[in-house]
Design a protein around this motif. Structure first.
Motif, short mmCIF file in Angstrom:
data_model
loop_
_atom_site.label_atom_id
_atom_site.label_comp_id
_atom_site.label_asym_id
_atom_site.label_seq_id
_atom_site.Cartn_x
_atom_site.Cartn_y
_atom_site.Cartn_z
N GLY A 194 0.77 -1.24 0.00
CA GLY A 194 0.00 0.00 0.00
C GLY A 194 0.81 1.29 0.00
O GLY A 194 0.22 2.37 0.01
N THR A 195 2.15 1.20 -0.03
CA THR A 195 2.94 2.43 0.07
C THR A 195 2.74 3.33 -1.14
O THR A 195 2.62 4.55 -1.01
CB THR A 195 4.44 2.11 0.26
OG1 THR A 195 4.57 1.28 1.39
CG2 THR A 195 5.25 3.37 0.47
N LEU B 100 -0.82 11.08 0.49
CA LEU B 100 0.00 12.04 1.23
C LEU B 100 0.31 13.29 0.40
O LEU B 100 0.29 14.40 0.91
CB LEU B 100 1.30 11.38 1.70
CG LEU B 100 1.12 10.32 2.79
CD1 LEU B 100 2.42 9.53 2.99
CD2 LEU B 100 0.70 10.96 4.11
N ALA B 101 0.56 13.07 -0.90
CA ALA B 101 0.86 14.21 -1.78
C ALA B 101 -0.33 15.17 -1.80
O ALA B 101 -0.16 16.39 -1.75
CB ALA B 101 1.19 13.72 -3.18
N LEU B 102 -1.51 14.60 -1.86
CA LEU B 102 -2.73 15.42 -1.87
C LEU B 102 -2.85 16.20 -0.56
O LEU B 102 -3.12 17.41 -0.55
CB LEU B 102 -3.96 14.53 -2.08
CG LEU B 102 -5.31 15.24 -2.15
CD1 LEU B 102 -5.38 16.10 -3.41
CD2 LEU B 102 -6.47 14.24 -2.15
N GLU B 103 -2.60 15.51 0.54
CA GLU B 103 -2.68 16.17 1.86
C GLU B 103 -1.68 17.33 1.96
O GLU B 103 -2.01 18.39 2.48
CB GLU B 103 -2.39 15.16 2.97
CG GLU B 103 -3.51 14.15 3.18
CD GLU B 103 -3.09 13.05 4.16
OE1 GLU B 103 -3.83 12.05 4.27
OE2 GLU B 103 -2.01 13.17 4.80
N ILE B 104 -0.47 17.09 1.42
CA ILE B 104 0.56 18.14 1.50
C ILE B 104 0.15 19.33 0.63
O ILE B 104 0.26 20.49 1.05
CB ILE B 104 1.94 17.59 1.07
CG1 ILE B 104 2.41 16.51 2.05
CG2 ILE B 104 2.97 18.71 0.99
CD1 ILE B 104 3.54 15.65 1.54
N GLU C 194 -2.78 20.24 -0.06
CA GLU C 194 -3.89 20.94 0.61
C GLU C 194 -3.49 21.49 1.97
O GLU C 194 -4.32 22.03 2.71
CB GLU C 194 -5.07 19.98 0.78
CG GLU C 194 -5.75 19.68 -0.55
CD GLU C 194 -6.86 18.63 -0.41
OE1 GLU C 194 -6.86 17.91 0.62
OE2 GLU C 194 -7.70 18.56 -1.32
N LYS C 195 -2.23 21.33 2.31
CA LYS C 195 -1.67 21.84 3.57
C LYS C 195 -2.31 21.24 4.82
O LYS C 195 -2.32 21.86 5.88
CB LYS C 195 -1.76 23.38 3.65
CG LYS C 195 -1.29 24.09 2.42
CD LYS C 195 0.13 24.62 2.62
CE LYS C 195 0.55 25.44 1.42
NZ LYS C 195 1.82 24.98 0.87
N THR C 196 -2.86 20.04 4.68
CA THR C 196 -3.37 19.37 5.87
C THR C 196 -2.29 18.46 6.45
O THR C 196 -2.47 17.84 7.49
CB THR C 196 -4.63 18.54 5.56
OG1 THR C 196 -4.30 17.61 4.53
CG2 THR C 196 -5.78 19.43 5.09
N ASN C 197 -1.18 18.36 5.72
CA ASN C 197 -0.06 17.56 6.20
C ASN C 197 1.21 18.25 5.72
O ASN C 197 1.15 19.13 4.86
CB ASN C 197 -0.16 16.14 5.61
CG ASN C 197 0.67 15.12 6.38
OD1 ASN C 197 1.53 15.47 7.18
ND2 ASN C 197 0.40 13.86 6.12
N ASP C 198 2.37 17.89 6.30
CA ASP C 198 3.62 18.48 5.81
C ASP C 198 4.54 17.37 5.32
O ASP C 198 4.40 16.21 5.73
CB ASP C 198 4.28 19.28 6.94
CG ASP C 198 4.82 18.37 8.00
OD1 ASP C 198 6.03 18.02 7.93
OD2 ASP C 198 4.03 17.94 8.88
N PRO C 199 5.47 17.68 4.41
CA PRO C 199 6.31 16.65 3.80
C PRO C 199 7.14 15.86 4.82
O PRO C 199 7.39 14.67 4.64
CB PRO C 199 7.25 17.43 2.88
CG PRO C 199 6.65 18.77 2.71
CD PRO C 199 5.77 19.02 3.88
N TYR C 200 7.56 16.51 5.89
CA TYR C 200 8.42 15.83 6.87
C TYR C 200 7.66 14.74 7.62
O TYR C 200 8.13 13.62 7.79
CB TYR C 200 9.04 16.86 7.82
CG TYR C 200 10.03 17.73 7.09
CD1 TYR C 200 11.37 17.40 7.05
CD2 TYR C 200 9.60 18.87 6.41
CE1 TYR C 200 12.28 18.17 6.34
CE2 TYR C 200 10.50 19.66 5.70
CZ TYR C 200 11.83 19.31 5.67
OH TYR C 200 12.73 20.06 4.97
#
Ligand code: GTP
Ligand code: MG
Length: 313
Positions: A283-284, A291-295, A297-303
């Motif tokens: 699933g990775t 995760l790319a979508l979240e980043i 949309e600024k709901t997550n950060d790359p780190y």
């Protein structure tokens, strides 16, 4: 054909097997690693010449004339062209066919274009593997042509025994622009299109640039004017390449260089292997998009995202 036969036939110099083997390493096929394990011990005989320079500087024209010159001396020549900007289309293959027809493919010249990098990278690694295959297949000279722009291209040229940087007259600004990447790696400099004005000025500019550089091996890179389209200066280029090769093999610079290349190859392979292992975990790959979508949309950060990916079991 099984892998054993493929290796036997490519070592015997069979063109179709060589082409198939290069495709296998390019695609990272299962079996490519075993293939390279068999190929590696047979390498080290060829002189590998890297040719780089700005788009349109005349690299392909020079490579063809250089190949013809070597061929007339009885050498077998392998040519690998790396052009990351053009997709591996009919165009590239057609171009290779035309060049092979002019150079005489069946008579000791083999030309191959490398496909664009996959999403996992690996273009530099695949090119170095292709060079190793040609070396093992008995080609005396392997010439690698790359456009000297990206980091991959610089890395590829660094793995050659002799790196040739191609400039054209009147590119003072371009010298400044490309010097950060490729000026340091030139063992031989060519000023091609010397039928144009400004050769002396370019030569002077280049000389003053080179006088600032301090090479660990103390080699002074020669500057060779050429007119590739008229086959002028090709013999001087051959002599300059030979002179550096001799300088290198006479001193202990070669061992240092080979070790640096080996370390770079090891890191390249390791990086590719670790990344592919990680992405093939359950699933990775799908997670990557999420995760790319979240980043974005600024709901997550790359780190945090990288930590999540690395910690996926
Ligand atoms: N006047 C002149 N034109 C040349 C010379 N060498 C090459 N050319 C021309 O310059 C153009 C580009 O030559 P290539 O050999 O394709 O250059 P390249 O560096 O391989 O180009 P890319 O691979 O596209 O980056 C062609 O039209 C050649 O005919 C030269 O010495 N003098
Ligand atoms: Mg070209």
């Amino acid at each position: 054909m099984n892998e054993f036969t493929l290796v036997e036939e490519l070592l015997a110099g069979d063109y179709r097997s060589i082409a198939r083997a290069i495709t296998a390493v390019e695609n990272g096929d299962a079996g490519a690693a075993e293939l390279m394990k068999a190929v590696f011990p047979r390498t080290g005989k060829a002189t590998v010449i890297g040719i780089t320079g700005a788009p349109g500087a005349g690299k392909s024209s020079l490579v063809d004339k250089l190949a013809l010159n070597y061929k007339e001396n009885g050498d077998k020549i392998g040519i690998v062209c790396v052009d990351p900007s053009s997709p591996f289309s009919g165009g590239a293959i057609l171009g290779d066919r035309i060049r092979m027809a002019t150079l005489g493919m069946e008579k000791g010249v083999f030309i191959r274009s490398m496909a664009t990098r996959g999403n996992l990278g690996g273009l530099a690694r695949a090119t170095v593997d292709a060079v190793a295959i040609l070396d093992a297949a008995g080609f005396d000279k392997v010439i690698v042509e790359t456009v000297g722009v990206g980091q991959d291209e610089v890395e590829i040229v660094k793995t050659a025994d002799v790196s040739v940087v191609v400039l054209v007259p009147g590119m003072g600004d371009d010298i400044q622009a490309i010097k950060a990447g490729i000026m340091e790696i030139g063992d031989v400099f060519v000023i091609n299109k010397a039928d144009r004005e400004g050769v002396l000025r370019t030569q002077k500019e280049l000389e003053s640039l080179l006088s600032l550089a301090h090479r660990p091996d103390m080699w002074h890179p020669p500057i060779v004017p050429t007119v590739a389209t008229e086959s002028k200066g090709i013999e001087d280029l051959v002599a300059a390449i030979e002179a550096y090769r001799k300088f290198q093999t006479d001193g202990d610079g070669n061992r240092v260089r080979q070790q640096a290349i080996a370390k770079w190859r090891l890191l390249e392979l390791l990086q590719e292997r670790l990344l592919s292992d990680l992405l093939s975990r359950n699933g990775t790959s799908q997670k990557l998009d999420k995760l790319a979508l979240e980043i974005a949309e600024k709901t997550n950060d790359p780190y945090s995202a990288v930590e999540e990916l690395v910690n996926t079991k």
